[in-house]
Design a protein around this motif. Structure first.
Motif, PDB file in Angstrom:
ATOM      1  N   THR A 106       0.832  -1.204   0.000  1.00 26.04           N
ATOM      2  CA  THR A 106       0.000   0.000   0.000  1.00 26.04           C
ATOM      3  C   THR A 106       0.868   1.256   0.000  1.00 26.04           C
ATOM      4  O   THR A 106       0.611   2.212  -0.742  1.00 26.04           O
ATOM      5  N   TRP A 109       2.652   1.595  -3.438  1.00 28.95           N
ATOM      6  CA  TRP A 109       1.699   2.027  -4.475  1.00 28.95           C
ATOM      7  C   TRP A 109       1.369   3.510  -4.305  1.00 28.95           C
ATOM      8  O   TRP A 109       1.334   4.262  -5.288  1.00 28.95           O
ATOM      9  N   GLY A 110       1.145   3.930  -3.057  1.00 22.91           N
ATOM     10  CA  GLY A 110       0.827   5.334  -2.795  1.00 22.91           C
ATOM     11  C   GLY A 110       1.970   6.245  -3.195  1.00 22.91           C
ATOM     12  O   GLY A 110       1.755   7.323  -3.765  1.00 22.91           O
ATOM     13  N   LYS A 113       2.151   6.502  -7.004  1.00 21.63           N
ATOM     14  CA  LYS A 113       1.069   7.352  -7.502  1.00 21.63           C
ATOM     15  C   LYS A 113       1.384   8.824  -7.265  1.00 21.63           C
ATOM     16  O   LYS A 113       1.196   9.665  -8.154  1.00 21.63           O
ATOM     17  N   ALA A 114       1.893   9.136  -6.063  1.00 18.17           N
ATOM     18  CA  ALA A 114       2.229  10.527  -5.742  1.00 18.17           C
ATOM     19  C   ALA A 114       3.344  11.039  -6.647  1.00 18.17           C
ATOM     20  O   ALA A 114       3.312  12.184  -7.104  1.00 18.17           O
TER      21      ALA A 114
END
Length: 203
Positions: A106, A109-110, A113-114
């Protein structure tokens, strides 16, 4: 039902423990093993392989072994998550994701994405500045640059040198022939882009 835990954290101890899990694991897997052996003796190789080597079980065990001995690394081999503990390996072996793995996935992935969003904002600001031809367009571009730079460290901010470089590259692309196949034409890529454009009859 499990057969205890690996004797230590060494790879061979974990491997022996996992093999023991396969041999004595859930009743359903044991039944499948018997059915697979019977199918093998009958000459039904397809059914025998399906029963003896269920795809998900094999994949789960292979993934467990990799995570327990190597942990997780980046695409370029950069260190990431530390190897699984024996307890976590047991959870993973049965197809469940341990809490630490879920948290790591998690977070990773975060972060990706950022970083993508940040890169998008940077490209948008640089593209707007390099394409600006009127005072209004330049003012809008500078607002995008200011918005991107807000709250960032000096190393992360878009500098006047980078803005000048973006404009220079766009002007250079214009002299060389604009864009082709969705890419700006440069001295470096012009021959390849032209080759594929002509071969497939597209721009």
């Amino acid at each position: 039902m499990t057969f205890g835990e690996p004797e230590g954290d060494r790879p061979d101890s974990l491997r022996n423990w996992l093999l023991g899990e396969i041999a004595g694991a859930p009743a359903g897997l044991l039944v499948d093993t018997v059915d697979g052996a019977q199918s093998l003796f009958k000459g039904d190789l397809e059914k025998a392989f399906e029963k003896l080597f269920p795809a998900k079980a094999v994949a789960d065990l292979a993934k467990t072994y990799r995570l327990a001995t190597e942990g997780k690394t980046g695409r370029g081999g950069e260190p990431g998550m530390a190897p699984l503990s024996p307890v976590e390996a047991g959870v993973q072996a049965f197809g469940f994701k341990p809490g630490r793995v879920a948290q790591y996935d998690t977070a990773a992935w975060g972060a990706r994405k950022a970083l993508r969003e940040e890169g998008k904002g940077r490209r948008e600001a640089l593209d707007a500045y390099s394409a600006a031809t009127t005072s209004a367009e330049r003012a809008r571009a500078m607002k995008l640059v200011s918005a991107y730079n807000e709250g960032k460290s000096p190393d992360e901010k878009i500098t006047s040198k980078q803005l000048a470089g973006a404009r220079r590259r766009r002007e250079e692309a214009g002299r060389l022939g604009g864009s082709m196949l969705g890419q700006r034409v440069t001295d470096r890529n012009r021959a390849i882009l032209k080759q594929f454009s002509e071969t497939y009859g597209v721009q």
